[in-house]
Scaffold this active site. Structure first.
Site, short mmCIF file in Angstrom:
data_model
loop_
_atom_site.label_atom_id
_atom_site.label_comp_id
_atom_site.label_asym_id
_atom_site.label_seq_id
_atom_site.Cartn_x
_atom_site.Cartn_y
_atom_site.Cartn_z
N LYS A 181 42.88 60.58 45.81
CA LYS A 181 42.58 61.86 45.16
C LYS A 181 41.14 62.21 45.51
O LYS A 181 40.20 61.69 44.92
CB LYS A 181 42.77 61.74 43.64
N GLY A 212 43.63 67.81 43.78
CA GLY A 212 43.71 68.38 42.45
C GLY A 212 42.46 68.07 41.66
O GLY A 212 41.49 67.50 42.17
N GLY A 214 40.02 66.43 38.64
CA GLY A 214 39.84 65.11 38.05
C GLY A 214 40.59 64.94 36.74
O GLY A 214 41.29 63.95 36.54
N PRO A 215 40.45 65.91 35.81
CA PRO A 215 41.12 65.75 34.51
C PRO A 215 42.64 65.69 34.60
O PRO A 215 43.28 65.11 33.72
CB PRO A 215 40.67 67.00 33.74
N GLY A 218 43.33 63.22 38.83
CA GLY A 218 42.55 61.99 38.77
C GLY A 218 42.92 61.12 37.58
O GLY A 218 43.10 59.91 37.71
N GLU A 256 31.51 52.84 41.73
CA GLU A 256 30.22 53.09 42.38
C GLU A 256 29.70 54.37 41.75
O GLU A 256 30.22 55.45 42.00
CB GLU A 256 30.39 53.21 43.89
N CYS A 290 23.54 59.25 46.03
CA CYS A 290 23.37 58.38 44.86
C CYS A 290 22.26 57.36 45.06
O CYS A 290 21.67 56.88 44.08
CB CYS A 290 24.69 57.68 44.53
#
Length: 482
Positions: A181, A212, A214-215, A218, A256, A290
């Protein structure tokens, strides 16, 4: 080739299918999800926003494919990965251009980092797959390594191919099957990967793509009862939510997450080099990295010189169209991210930090989600901009008096992903590096090694990616007594 032609070369277009069980399939019930170009603010394509039913289909395909894929010889799996590498390499130019459109990364950086790095990583995992996993004898026990099973891979938008390959390449080399995803902001790069997967002829169901939100997609993947391990890269809040979803079935999770890395410049360092490299690291990918060294810690004896050098270096980061060769700093990935970073700049000013360059009034292109490269000095180690991950081109410079205080300030963070130390005395630099509570430290500009383990301490995550350590995350250990 001018900027318009270079953008057109990406061949960005709508995608209306998901890749499940080796075929491009129509979603069960998915509305089109827009993809925007952060430079032009225009919608450039649509992809499906799949739901839980599509995730169910993808996981079922991965489960059915697991035993045959895990049962292949190491050389057979390696042959598949070699073919995938060849198919992906042939798309390198298109991938780089697509990343520049989706993320806003300057094209030269997109070619070298966003495309070149994941190809190197995939090549490494193909070689590791071919080597296989030799059993270990301990007394009367034979210790073997076996693939975990079905992997749910959920990836971020800032490095949309590298972060995917770091997970998918390792999982496939280990003998696992995958449902991916990708981030909703940058799905087009993932589609290019799956074009290559289809061309390479990987067995049906071994790798599946579900785009799609995340909510919805995911969460369905992370909570799925038939997913054995969830590998996630992204924010700490989402990582915690995924951990809770996986915990209900005691599934393995690798995370991560964020970082607030310190660039420690000791009193005897090559100051000009340390500052120049440090600014470049902080502003790479418009600060949307990051591992970015967003805190520059400088010994008081050279502090004001470092501030001046940072201001000069920052001035060289020209904002603009990522396809313009003169551009060194592209836009932020979205309007929401641009506004978030601007709010942090305002917070830094409100807290009394000294604005050295950039800031809210600095000129940027009128169109696009840009933030000027911004440098603050005299930042208190406890200030918001020194504690929270901004994910934009904002650098905080903090003074220290001795090595002990430098370590104390560097470790004053809930994160621990990366960092750097600069000193003319390598033993001194190593001593400081060993005291930093972080997963990686570069000494005097040591280059990033994509074959070494990557991951963090504290709230920067759980587990490691890349190289043998990244591969091991997708393996179980079994002892057979005889």
């Amino acid at each position: 080739m001018d900027q318009t032609e270079a953008r057109a070369a990406a061949k960005v277009a709508d995608r209306d299918r998901l890749y499940i069980d080796g075929e491009w399939m129509t979603p069960l019930d998915a509305l089109p999800m827009p993809v925007q170009d952060p430079t032009t603010e225009e919608v450039v394509a649509h992809v499906p926003a799949a739901g839980s039913g599509d995730v169910d289909r993808a996981v079922a395909a991965a489960r059915a494919a697991f035993a045959p894929w895990a049962g292949l010889s190491p050389s057979a799996r390696a042959d598949h990965l070699d073919r995938l590498l060849a198919a992906l390499s042939s798309r390198a130019e298109q991938i780089a251009a697509t990343v520049s459109i989706e993320v806003g990364t300057p094209i030269k950086v997109a070619q070298r980092v966003q495309t070149g790095l994941p190809l190197l990583v995939l090549r490494d995992y193909a070689a590791r797959a071919r080597a296989g996993f030799e059993p270990e004898t301990i007394g009367n026990s034979l210790v073997v390594r076996e693939p975990v099973g079905v992997v749910g891979a959920i990836t971020p938008w800032n490095y949309p191919l590298h972060q995917v390959v770091a997970k998918v390449g390792a999982a496939l080399a280990a003998g696992c099957t995958v449902v991916l995803k990708p981030a909703e902001l940058t799905p087009l790069t993932a589609y290019l990967l799956f074009d290559a997967i289809h061309e390479a002829g990987l067995p049906h169901g071994v790798v599946n793509l579900v785009t799609g939100s995340g909510p919805v997609a995911g969460s369905a993947l992370a909570a799925h009862s038939d997913v054995d391990i969830v590998s996630f890269t992204g924010s700490g809040a989402t990582g915690a939510a995924i951990s809770r979803l996986a915990a209900d079935r005691i599934a393995r999770v690798t995370l991560e997450l964020g970082g607030k890395s310190a660039n420690v410049i000791l009193s005897d360092a090559d100051l000009a080099k340390a500052v120049k490299v440090g600014v470049g690291n902080a502003f790479l990918n418009a600060g949307q990295t990051c591992t970015a060294w967003t805190r520059m810690l400088v010994h008081r004896s050279v502090y004001e010189d470092a501030v001046e050098l940072a201001a000069t270096a920052s001035a060289g980061y020209v904002t603009g169209d990522p396809f313009d060769p003169a551009t060194r700093l592209g836009p932020l990935v979205s309007e929401r991210q641009r506004d978030r970073v601007r709010n942090y700049v305002d917070k830094g000013l409100a807290d009394g930090a000294r604005l050295v360059s950039g800031g809210p009034d600095a000129p940027v292109p009128a169109r696009g989600w840009f933030v000027a490269p911004t440098v603050f000095a005299d930042v208190d180690p406890d200030d918001t901009i020194a504690q929270e991950e901004i994910f934009g081109p904002v650098l905080s410079i903090i003074p220290f008096s001795d090595d002990d205080q430098a370590v104390e300030i560097a470790n004053n963070s809930r994160y621990g992903l990366a960092g750097a130390v600069w000193s003319a005395d390598e033993d001194r630099a190593m001593a400081v590096a060993r005291r930093l509570r972080t997963g990686a430290v570069d000494i005097n500009g040591g280059a990033f090694n994509p074959l070494a383990p990557f991951g963090g301490y504290k709230q920067s995550g759980v587990g490691r990616e890349l190289g043998q350590h990244g591969l091991s995350e997708f393996l179980e250990t079994k002892s057979i007594q005889r």
